[in-house]
Design a protein around this motif. Sequence first.
Motif, PDB file in Angstrom:
ATOM      1  N   TYR A 125       0.723  -1.196   0.024  1.00 56.22           N
ATOM      2  CA  TYR A 125       0.169  -0.202   0.179  1.00 56.22           C
ATOM      3  C   TYR A 125       0.736   1.439   0.245  1.00 56.22           C
ATOM      4  O   TYR A 125       0.609   2.011  -0.479  1.00 56.22           O
TER       5      TYR A 125
ATOM      6  N   TYR B 146       2.191   2.214  -3.564  1.00 53.71           N
ATOM      7  CA  TYR B 146       1.618   2.286  -4.176  1.00 53.71           C
ATOM      8  C   TYR B 146       1.435   3.997  -4.041  1.00 53.71           C
ATOM      9  O   TYR B 146       0.694   4.055  -5.206  1.00 53.71           O
TER      10      TYR B 146
ATOM     11  N   GLU C 213       4.065   5.573  -4.647  1.00 56.88           N
ATOM     12  CA  GLU C 213       4.175   6.314  -7.097  1.00 56.88           C
ATOM     13  C   GLU C 213       3.598   6.827  -7.517  1.00 56.88           C
ATOM     14  O   GLU C 213       3.900   6.982  -8.854  1.00 56.88           O
TER      15      GLU C 213
ATOM     16  N   ILE D  36      -5.127  -0.932  -6.292  1.00 58.57           N
ATOM     17  CA  ILE D  36      -4.714  -0.863  -4.929  1.00 58.57           C
ATOM     18  C   ILE D  36      -6.161  -1.765  -4.451  1.00 58.57           C
ATOM     19  O   ILE D  36      -5.797  -2.730  -3.603  1.00 58.57           O
TER      20      ILE D  36
END
Length: 604
Positions: free
Chosen positions: A307, A310, A313, A470
Amino acid sequence: MSGVIGYVGNKAAKPFLLQGLNKLEYRGYDSAGICEFDDQLNVYKTKGRLSELNKIVEDKDLKGTIGIGHTAWVTHGAPTTENAEPQLSSDGSIAVVSDGIIENAQQLKSQLLEAGYSFTSESAAEVIAHLIENNYQADLLQAVQATVKVLQGSYAILVLSAKHPQEIIAAKSESPLVIGIGSNENYCASDVQALLDYTREVYILQDGECARITKDHIELFDQAGFIKDLQTEYIEWDQVQVEKDGYEHFMLKEIHEQPKGVRETIANRLDSSGQLNLAEEIPPELVKGINKIQFIACGTAYHACLYGKYLLEQFLDIPVEAEYASEYRYNRVKADQNTLLIVLSQSGETADTLGAMRVAQDKGARVLAVTNVISSTLAREADAVMLTHAGPEIAVASTKAYTAQLACLCLIAIYISQQLNGVVDQELLTGLRMIPEQIQKVLHDCEPIVQEYANRYATATDAFFLGRGIDYLSAMEGQLKLKETSYIHGEALPGGELKHGTMALIAPGVQVVGLATQKVLLDKIISNLQEVKARGGEILIIAMDQDFDYSNAGNQTIFIPEVHPLLAPMLSVVPMQLLAYYTTKAKGLDVDKPRNLVKSVTVE
Ligand code: AGP
């Protein structure tokens, strides 16, 4: 998280205080202390476990018949004896123990410093003690009532004064505090289990209430300062039930503690205007000049890393990697002094995680630890530590620590973006503040649905968790929860991967959980689920968009509140945690202690 205890009666307070702290030790063990009055206030306190305190006082014949005590997970400053509680006012006449997080402690301390007070600790309890002294005229209760009016955040405090050695003043807001009624003696504690060996007649203090407690009388006052009838209750629970706060298992208790865990993890890290204030915990120089970020962890903590990866990024152009610690430590590690290693571990003692961290450190990496235990090995060896304030997690299956880790990582991602790019995603930050109450709403809305739906899993041998983007990361956590508690084989995969092999396993009666919270991918994941349903799969959908038609894609749909898409994992995991819990319960298995597993894997 802390535990407070108090006694006033005809007997020496010491035995009750020490036994009570022993019952509260699960609430914290970075420091412990007691204060008794015997002609004067006598304070005995130490960092470390309660056993250290016992060594200090065991050969002392403490005769005081009134006293207070404290055990803590330090949330301000380091776990030192100076920061331990009880804390004293500057004139030494008032002793305070506290639980909770005073969000404006620093601001109040500055005001007291300007007024000429000096401090010996970083403890918020010392701020409270000085405030009470500053407000004291002749009535201790009134001084405490005036003090709590300026406290922001959560608190449960016990106050003992040399000028009023017959009474303990108790006050609470959000943090728990219970009064126990005895015969010629009365007690108070953070929770009932510290009292059960002495009394089952208790009064649970409500938010904003204060009480003056003597050995033969208890006066209760409401938030406005008016006296209230003391309506006690009788505790039927046995000791074990009490530790679970009335829940059947620690896992269910901890699932329900998630709103509080996220709230306390966020508290203090957003200032009153909602801006980040992490610079104390994560020095800007730790982040300046990095050209790579690596995450390492194991199990559920690894899923939290995904997480964090993610999120970062979305904000950064530098490489962001995540790897199982057990793999990282034996691979060719590409890290150097410009690498930021973010290490996650609830316990802070996982052998593979510590081993991997040390490999990266040997290569010069800077280490930021996210852990739930401040006195853990990980916290001690990292360059910087950001604590999750989930409170002690007892069940082997991690739940509240996971969502607290996600909240931490959301703050860290926003902070790093601010440090490297000067950009703060204000919408995400604002949305994060709402998450505790939204987790509460998910728990309220979905628990009965999942409890009933879980019966379908009682005979299942396999379950697939599908998601895209996600949602796929959340699916990985969902499958682990089910697998490790119910022994049903769980598997997570991106929805787009179904066609590349796994669809061969979809047959009538196969259980599937479909995560569909991301609007931009909704059509795609629903199309995957329709293919599963067409082959007889039974599907539980976890969705956000209530205007969409899911009827031909699933058997049951659970909705989470509309939130920022990057915050959805903090909510979508809750139904999966409950699915694992109720499936395991339906199978009659040991929810809190699954076979072959331990809470902290301290060996390779
Ligand atoms: C999680 O439910 C498991 N109990 C396990 O995977 C755990 O997350 C893993 O062992 C890591 O533990 P840690 O966070 O204490 O390092």
